[in-house]
Design a protein around this motif. Sequence first.
Motif, mmCIF file in Angstrom:
data_model
loop_
_atom_site.group_PDB
_atom_site.id
_atom_site.type_symbol
_atom_site.label_atom_id
_atom_site.label_comp_id
_atom_site.label_asym_id
_atom_site.label_seq_id
_atom_site.Cartn_x
_atom_site.Cartn_y
_atom_site.Cartn_z
ATOM 1 N N ALA A 130 5.111 5.193 1.879
ATOM 2 C CA ALA A 130 5.171 6.511 2.521
ATOM 3 C C ALA A 130 5.722 6.491 4.108
ATOM 4 N N GLU A 131 5.483 5.603 4.708
ATOM 5 C CA GLU A 131 6.058 5.350 6.060
ATOM 6 C C GLU A 131 7.347 4.963 6.400
ATOM 7 N N PRO A 176 0.974 -1.088 0.063
ATOM 8 C CA PRO A 176 -0.116 -0.122 0.156
ATOM 9 C C PRO A 176 0.934 1.259 0.033
ATOM 10 N N ALA A 177 0.172 2.300 -0.736
ATOM 11 C CA ALA A 177 1.319 3.428 -0.897
ATOM 12 C C ALA A 177 1.358 4.244 0.712
ATOM 13 N N TYR A 178 0.445 4.003 1.523
ATOM 14 C CA TYR A 178 0.865 4.605 2.851
ATOM 15 C C TYR A 178 1.972 3.978 3.680
ATOM 16 N N LEU A 179 2.038 2.674 3.277
ATOM 17 C CA LEU A 179 3.310 1.904 4.117
ATOM 18 C C LEU A 179 4.496 2.283 3.322
#
Length: 76
Positions: free
Chosen positions: A43-44, A38-41
Amino acid sequence: MILRSEHGWAKALGVALLLAPHIWGAPHLDGPVDSDVPAYLAAEFTGASLGVHAALWGLTGFLVGFWWPRLAPADA
């Protein structure tokens, strides 16, 4: 190799190694790559990686700046 060697062949090899990536270039993918991450992961991970590296370089710079003059020879 360029700065430390006395031999001409080693200096030429050093120059060739420096120029090689600019001549041949990096390999490229044939097309877009789909990821299951996932994109949020992603980014994190990127944020955490940048933070850890910033802290590492900051600590390295501080420690070198602190210890270098203290460990230098007295006659230098």
